[in-house]
Enzyme design. Structure first.
Site, PDB file in Angstrom:
ATOM      1  N   HIS A 140     -10.046  -8.065  -8.455  1.00 55.44           N
ATOM      2  CA  HIS A 140      -9.709  -7.305  -6.929  1.00 55.44           C
ATOM      3  C   HIS A 140     -10.561  -8.156  -6.238  1.00 55.44           C
ATOM      4  CE1 HIS A 140     -10.764  -4.288  -3.982  1.00 55.44           C
ATOM      5  NE2 HIS A 140      -9.584  -4.113  -3.967  1.00 55.44           N
ATOM      6  N   LYS A 165       0.874  -1.251   0.224  1.00 60.79           N
ATOM      7  CA  LYS A 165       0.121  -0.004   0.030  1.00 60.79           C
ATOM      8  C   LYS A 165       0.959   1.323   0.055  1.00 60.79           C
ATOM      9  CE  LYS A 165      -4.502  -1.377   0.464  1.00 60.79           C
ATOM     10  NZ  LYS A 165      -5.321  -0.840  -0.852  1.00 60.79           N
ATOM     11  N   ASP A 194     -13.958  -6.034  -9.266  1.00 62.62           N
ATOM     12  CA  ASP A 194     -14.178  -6.752  -8.095  1.00 62.62           C
ATOM     13  C   ASP A 194     -15.456  -7.387  -8.082  1.00 62.62           C
ATOM     14  OD1 ASP A 194     -13.463  -6.439  -4.561  1.00 62.62           O
ATOM     15  OD2 ASP A 194     -15.488  -6.782  -5.383  1.00 62.62           O
ATOM     16  N   GLU A 199      -5.807 -12.050  -4.933  1.00 63.18           N
ATOM     17  CA  GLU A 199      -5.527 -10.951  -3.633  1.00 63.18           C
ATOM     18  C   GLU A 199      -6.214 -11.611  -2.499  1.00 63.18           C
ATOM     19  OE1 GLU A 199      -7.595  -6.961  -4.206  1.00 63.18           O
ATOM     20  OE2 GLU A 199      -5.935  -6.413  -2.805  1.00 63.18           O
ATOM     21  N   GLU A 242      -1.075  -0.012  -9.106  1.00 57.80           N
ATOM     22  CA  GLU A 242      -2.556  -0.140  -8.859  1.00 57.80           C
ATOM     23  C   GLU A 242      -2.991   1.287  -8.748  1.00 57.80           C
ATOM     24  OE1 GLU A 242      -4.176  -3.518  -7.286  1.00 57.80           O
ATOM     25  OE2 GLU A 242      -5.664  -2.549  -6.195  1.00 57.80           O
ATOM     26  N   ASP A 269      -0.012  -0.382  -4.619  1.00 54.16           N
ATOM     27  CA  ASP A 269      -1.460   0.216  -4.839  1.00 54.16           C
ATOM     28  C   ASP A 269      -1.501   1.392  -4.118  1.00 54.16           C
ATOM     29  OD1 ASP A 269      -4.058   0.558  -4.942  1.00 54.16           O
ATOM     30  OD2 ASP A 269      -4.695  -1.188  -3.659  1.00 54.16           O
ATOM     31  N   GLU A 296     -11.022  -1.484  -9.471  1.00 54.99           N
ATOM     32  CA  GLU A 296     -12.094  -1.821  -8.376  1.00 54.99           C
ATOM     33  C   GLU A 296     -12.940  -0.840  -8.363  1.00 54.99           C
ATOM     34  OE1 GLU A 296      -8.575  -1.108  -5.458  1.00 54.99           O
ATOM     35  OE2 GLU A 296     -10.083  -0.692  -4.170  1.00 54.99           O
TER      36      GLU A 296
HETATM   37 CA    CA Z   1      -6.831  -1.481  -4.467  1.00 57.80          CA
END
Ligand code: CA
Length: 382
Positions: free
Chosen positions: A302, A171, A275, A335, A226, A200, A252
């Site tokens: 996702h 992240k 997603d 994921e 991402e 991401d 996503e």
């Molecule tokens: Ca994400």
């Protein structure tokens, strides 16, 4: 066969320790589940995506007030027909966000019913399983202070490695300088271990900062970068894709064949990430997978939410073809969020788990899960 009931379950559980992604602090776990009953027995379960800061009551209200009346007495096996009915009848106030998440929940539950009715996993209904296991990547690296956590995050990378993960997603989006410090620390920690990294930023930046970060990321041979910019800035995606070596991923926060069709036509992404609880469910993921296949764009879903969304995602992952076929073709990866989540551990009798570095995909009928009623009651707030 007829639908006889549609019931929402809104679940909440406060987190002992709130954590942050680039858009804010997450204080509570929440989920919107739907349970669809039929006159001939099978019960289907579905889930609407609810990211950490989104009130799960929104999708529940859409299901109860807008979608349930459209499905009353319908044959649950008419899945494609019902998807289009739900989409067209909500178009003028829907198309994106929680309305499509609500459609997703219903659609997933209908596929669960169909699988149970025919006695086969959803992957079989989608045309069969290309794979019975999938390689997971660890998602984590959330912040508990906000900035200045590079040493702790490097330790976390080693914990994922020791748990068997050979791919992980970091992240970012907490300030470019802090992000670079985090990348340097994690890069050093896993150097020489054969770990695939992704990042991401949850659309934390405008184009200039996203590019400044991206030029540093280009050193790391990432599988993808991402959500570098906000989902509305499709031209920004295109610009980053043209200037960076790192593949660009996103989706996503995009929805349906219409939204993904636009992303793909404009050349915004190398890897599209619908997603299942947000893009329009199993049906929409199937539409999007066909669009991706036609344009040579990898589909790598996702995965967020409870054990229900995880199970549905696994069924679709089983049935996704590789985009570029070869002897050693690269398939989609799963994921696997590593943060503590009671709705993943407690809601089903057999939660998703890592075995010998892979996740096994259920061969049971429908989504292949069995809900635990006591756990639902424990967290239910509606
Ligand atoms: Ca994400």
């Amino acid at each position: 066969m007829k639908i006889t009931g549609i019931r929402t379950h809104v679940l909440k559980s406060p987190l002992a320790q709130p954590f942050a992604f680039s858009q804010g602090w997450v204080p509570t776990r929440s989920a919107t589940l739907v349970e669809i009953t039929t006159d001939s027995g099978p019960v289907g379960w579905g889930e609407a995506f609810a990211q950490g800061m989104e009130a799960p009551e929104i999708s529940a209200a859409v299901i109860e007030h807008a979608l349930a009346p459209l499905l009353s007495g319908a044959n649950p096996l008419d899945i494609e027909v019902l998807w289009h009915r739900m989409y067209h009848r909500t178009r003028d106030y829907g198309r994106k966000g929680s309305v499509v998440a609500a459609i997703s929940a219903i659609d997933i539950a209908l596929w669960d019913i169909a699988g149970k009715h025919y006695g086969v996993p959803v992957s079989r209904l989608l045309g069969g399983a290309f794979r019975e296991t999938v390689q997971p990547y660890a998602t984590g690296f959330y912040r508990i202070e906000g900035q200045g956590e590079a040493p702790r995050l490097a330790d976390e990378a080693l914990q994922h490695y020791d748990a068997g993960f050979r791919a992980m997603k970091i992240k970012l989006g907490f300030g470019v300088d802090d992000d670079i410090a985090v990348m340097r620390a994690i890069g050093r920690a896993v150097e020489g271990k054969g770990v695939t990294l992704m990042v991401d930023s949850n659309h934390a930046y405008g184009r200039t900062e996203a590019l400044r970060l991206g030029y540093v990321l280009d050193e790391y041979d990432l599988r993808w970068y991402e959500e570098p910019v906000v989902p509305e800035d499709i031209d920004g995606y295109v610009e980053l894709r043209s200037k960076l070596r790192t593949p660009i991923a996103g989706g996503e926060n995009e929805h349906t064949l219409y939204g993904f069709g636009e992303l793909m036509r404009r050349g915004a992404v190398d890897i599209a990430q619908p997603d299942i609880g947000s893009c329009g469910g199993v049906s929409a993921l199937r539409h999007i997978a066909v669009l991706g296949q036609a344009q040579g764009i990898e589909i790598n879903p996702h995965v967020w939410g409870s054990a229900v969304a995880q199970a549905a995602s696994l069924q679709v992952l089983a049935a996704l073809p590789v985009t570029h076929h070869s002897l050693f073709a690269r398939g989609p990866i799963l994921e696997y969020d590593r943060s503590s989540h009671p709705f993943r551990r407690e809601l089903v009798t057999e939660p998703m788990s890592l075995e010998d570095g892979v996740v096994r995909i259920s061969q049971g009928p429908g989504l292949g899960i069995e809900l635990v009623p006591e756990a639902l009651e424990r967290y239910r707030v509606n």
